[in-house]
Design a protein around this motif. Structure first.
Motif, PDB file in Angstrom:
ATOM      1  N   LEU A 126      11.998   4.008 -10.830  1.00 46.87           N
ATOM      2  CA  LEU A 126      11.553   5.081  -9.955  1.00 46.87           C
ATOM      3  C   LEU A 126      12.096   4.912  -8.537  1.00 46.87           C
ATOM      4  CD1 LEU A 126       7.858   5.574 -11.110  1.00 46.87           C
ATOM      5  CD2 LEU A 126       9.804   7.087 -11.548  1.00 46.87           C
ATOM      6  N   GLU A 127      12.099   3.695  -8.029  1.00 46.45           N
ATOM      7  CA  GLU A 127      12.657   3.478  -6.686  1.00 46.45           C
ATOM      8  C   GLU A 127      14.099   3.957  -6.612  1.00 46.45           C
ATOM      9  OE1 GLU A 127      10.175  -0.396  -5.014  1.00 46.45           O
ATOM     10  OE2 GLU A 127      12.007  -0.723  -6.188  1.00 46.45           O
ATOM     11  N   LEU A 135      13.965  11.479  -1.826  1.00 51.10           N
ATOM     12  CA  LEU A 135      12.669  11.153  -1.227  1.00 51.10           C
ATOM     13  C   LEU A 135      12.816   9.997  -0.255  1.00 51.10           C
ATOM     14  CD1 LEU A 135       9.989  11.437  -4.056  1.00 51.10           C
ATOM     15  CD2 LEU A 135      11.074  13.226  -2.686  1.00 51.10           C
ATOM     16  N   ASP A 136      12.047  10.009   0.841  1.00 47.94           N
ATOM     17  CA  ASP A 136      12.058   8.867   1.746  1.00 47.94           C
ATOM     18  C   ASP A 136      11.071   7.815   1.245  1.00 47.94           C
ATOM     19  OD1 ASP A 136       9.475   9.569   2.607  1.00 47.94           O
ATOM     20  OD2 ASP A 136      10.154  10.444   4.500  1.00 47.94           O
ATOM     21  N   ALA A 141       6.765   6.108  -2.210  1.00 48.19           N
ATOM     22  CA  ALA A 141       5.591   5.260  -2.442  1.00 48.19           C
ATOM     23  C   ALA A 141       4.426   6.091  -2.964  1.00 48.19           C
ATOM     24  CB  ALA A 141       5.201   4.539  -1.152  1.00 48.19           C
ATOM     25  N   ASP A 142       4.229   7.278  -2.396  1.00 48.19           N
ATOM     26  CA  ASP A 142       3.173   8.166  -2.887  1.00 48.19           C
ATOM     27  C   ASP A 142       3.407   8.510  -4.359  1.00 48.19           C
ATOM     28  OD1 ASP A 142       2.064   8.220  -0.353  1.00 48.19           O
ATOM     29  OD2 ASP A 142       2.881  10.183   0.178  1.00 48.19           O
ATOM     30  N   PHE A 143       4.642   8.833  -4.683  1.00 47.28           N
ATOM     31  CA  PHE A 143       5.009   9.197  -6.053  1.00 47.28           C
ATOM     32  C   PHE A 143       4.796   8.019  -7.005  1.00 47.28           C
ATOM     33  CE2 PHE A 143       7.630   9.895  -9.689  1.00 47.28           C
ATOM     34  CZ  PHE A 143       7.856  11.251  -9.814  1.00 47.28           C
ATOM     35  N   ILE A 144       5.312   6.851  -6.626  1.00 47.17           N
ATOM     36  CA  ILE A 144       5.278   5.692  -7.514  1.00 47.17           C
ATOM     37  C   ILE A 144       3.851   5.220  -7.764  1.00 47.17           C
ATOM     38  CG2 ILE A 144       5.917   3.236  -7.678  1.00 47.17           C
ATOM     39  CD1 ILE A 144       8.562   4.074  -6.224  1.00 47.17           C
ATOM     40  N   THR A 145       3.015   5.218  -6.739  1.00 44.57           N
ATOM     41  CA  THR A 145       1.644   4.736  -6.947  1.00 44.57           C
ATOM     42  C   THR A 145       0.862   5.655  -7.875  1.00 44.57           C
ATOM     43  OG1 THR A 145       0.963   5.806  -4.871  1.00 44.57           O
ATOM     44  CG2 THR A 145       1.493   3.455  -4.781  1.00 44.57           C
ATOM     45  N   TYR A 146       1.257   6.926  -7.958  1.00 44.75           N
ATOM     46  CA  TYR A 146       0.608   7.824  -8.903  1.00 44.75           C
ATOM     47  C   TYR A 146       1.225   7.720 -10.295  1.00 44.75           C
ATOM     48  CZ  TYR A 146      -1.630  11.860 -10.947  1.00 44.75           C
ATOM     49  OH  TYR A 146      -2.385  12.669 -11.761  1.00 44.75           O
ATOM     50  N   ILE A 188      13.606  19.914  -0.495  1.00 48.99           N
ATOM     51  CA  ILE A 188      13.801  18.964  -1.594  1.00 48.99           C
ATOM     52  C   ILE A 188      12.630  19.094  -2.551  1.00 48.99           C
ATOM     53  CG2 ILE A 188      13.960  16.523  -2.221  1.00 48.99           C
ATOM     54  CD1 ILE A 188      15.191  16.041   0.583  1.00 48.99           C
ATOM     55  N   ARG A 189      12.916  19.356  -3.832  1.00 49.07           N
ATOM     56  CA  ARG A 189      11.858  19.504  -4.835  1.00 49.07           C
ATOM     57  C   ARG A 189      12.169  18.569  -6.002  1.00 49.07           C
ATOM     58  NH1 ARG A 189      10.138  25.661  -5.781  1.00 49.07           N
ATOM     59  NH2 ARG A 189       8.190  24.587  -6.314  1.00 49.07           N
ATOM     60  N   VAL A 190      11.274  17.629  -6.235  1.00 44.63           N
ATOM     61  CA  VAL A 190      11.424  16.644  -7.311  1.00 44.63           C
ATOM     62  C   VAL A 190      10.326  16.884  -8.334  1.00 44.63           C
ATOM     63  CG1 VAL A 190      11.366  14.191  -7.889  1.00 44.63           C
ATOM     64  CG2 VAL A 190      12.467  14.944  -5.768  1.00 44.63           C
ATOM     65  N   PHE A 191      10.718  17.048  -9.582  1.00 44.74           N
ATOM     66  CA  PHE A 191       9.750  17.297 -10.646  1.00 44.74           C
ATOM     67  C   PHE A 191      10.113  16.424 -11.844  1.00 44.74           C
ATOM     68  CE2 PHE A 191       8.084  19.484 -14.365  1.00 44.74           C
ATOM     69  CZ  PHE A 191       6.794  19.780 -13.967  1.00 44.74           C
TER      70      PHE A 191
END
Length: 231
Positions: A126-127, A135-136, A141-146, A188-191
């Motif tokens: 994911l990183e 993503l910054d 970090a918000d994405f990965i922790t979820y 930027i839209r990541v899905f």
């Protein structure tokens, strides 16, 4: 054709953890945009109205939108906030938020391009991919922790970052204090979509275009869908 449940999460308020809701369609595939999170980064502090036009229905929304109503397409909701360059959002009552959040329901097809990720590789995978997608560090970090715990729930997981159909069904518009349209300079839209796989699952690898350079008024959204097979 096997029926599946799909749980969707897109980018709008990552601190709030919501439960996963499921709904089975009579035919096809169903996605719940459970956690869309939207970040706003204007060049200067600016009062903005953000309008979501969703081909589907809303469930939990935070902060509470200033308006919400049904449309022929599905649902429309709007928030009026003062956005700071660092991404802090302030509502009309003075309460602050890092982003906007909603969840709801929409129908989406299953993607067929992506990657097979082993449990132990979830975080570094994911990183790497989120950096490639633009993503910054904070957003990643918000994405990965979820999402990392959901990927790590399986020995192997199919992961796809195809956002093309989702972005057609969930669109945003922005207006300033005078009601004039404001177009982001960078959006930027990541899905992401995930489902259980095994070590022998074969998929067509996914290639990414270079992410846009962040300039001017920047808006970022991330989210995802978790598919659950129904026997």
């Amino acid at each position: 054709m096997k029926k599946v449940f799909m749980t969707v999460v897109a980018v709008l308020y990552v601190v709030v953890m919501t439960g996963i809701f499921y709904m089975l369609l009579n035919d096809g595939h169903h996605v719940l945009p459970e956690k869309p999170v939207l970040y706003l980064y204007p060049q200067d502090e600016q009062r903005l109205t953000v309008t979501l036009d969703l081909e589907g229905s809303l469930d939990t929304v935070y902060p509470t939108p200033d308006s919400e109503h049904a449309t022929e397409r599905g649902t429309q909701a709007s928030w009026t906030v003062t956005a700071a360059p660092d991404g802090t959002l302030t509502d009309q009552a003075g309460r602050t938020y890092p982003s906007l959040f909603w969840d709801g329901a929409m129908a989406l097809p299953e993607p067929d391009t992506g990657f097979i990720v082993a449990r132990e590789d979830a975080v570094p995978f994911l990183e790497d991919k989120l950096a490639q997608l633009g993503l910054d560090d904070r957003e990643a970090a918000d994405f990965i922790t979820y999402w990392a715990p959901r990927i790590r729930a399986y020995d192997y997981t199919f992961v796809s970052f195809d956002a093309s159909v989702y972005t057609q069904r969930a669109s945003y518009s922005f207006t300033d204090e005078a009601g004039a349209a404001v177009t982001p300079d960078t959006f930027i839209r990541v899905f992401m979509t995930i489902r259980e796989a095994d070590a022998n699952t074969v998929v067509q690898p996914q290639a990414f275009a270079p992410p846009p350079t962040r300039t001017g008024f920047t808006v970022v959204e991330w989210g995802g869908a978790q598919q659950h097979k129904i026997s």
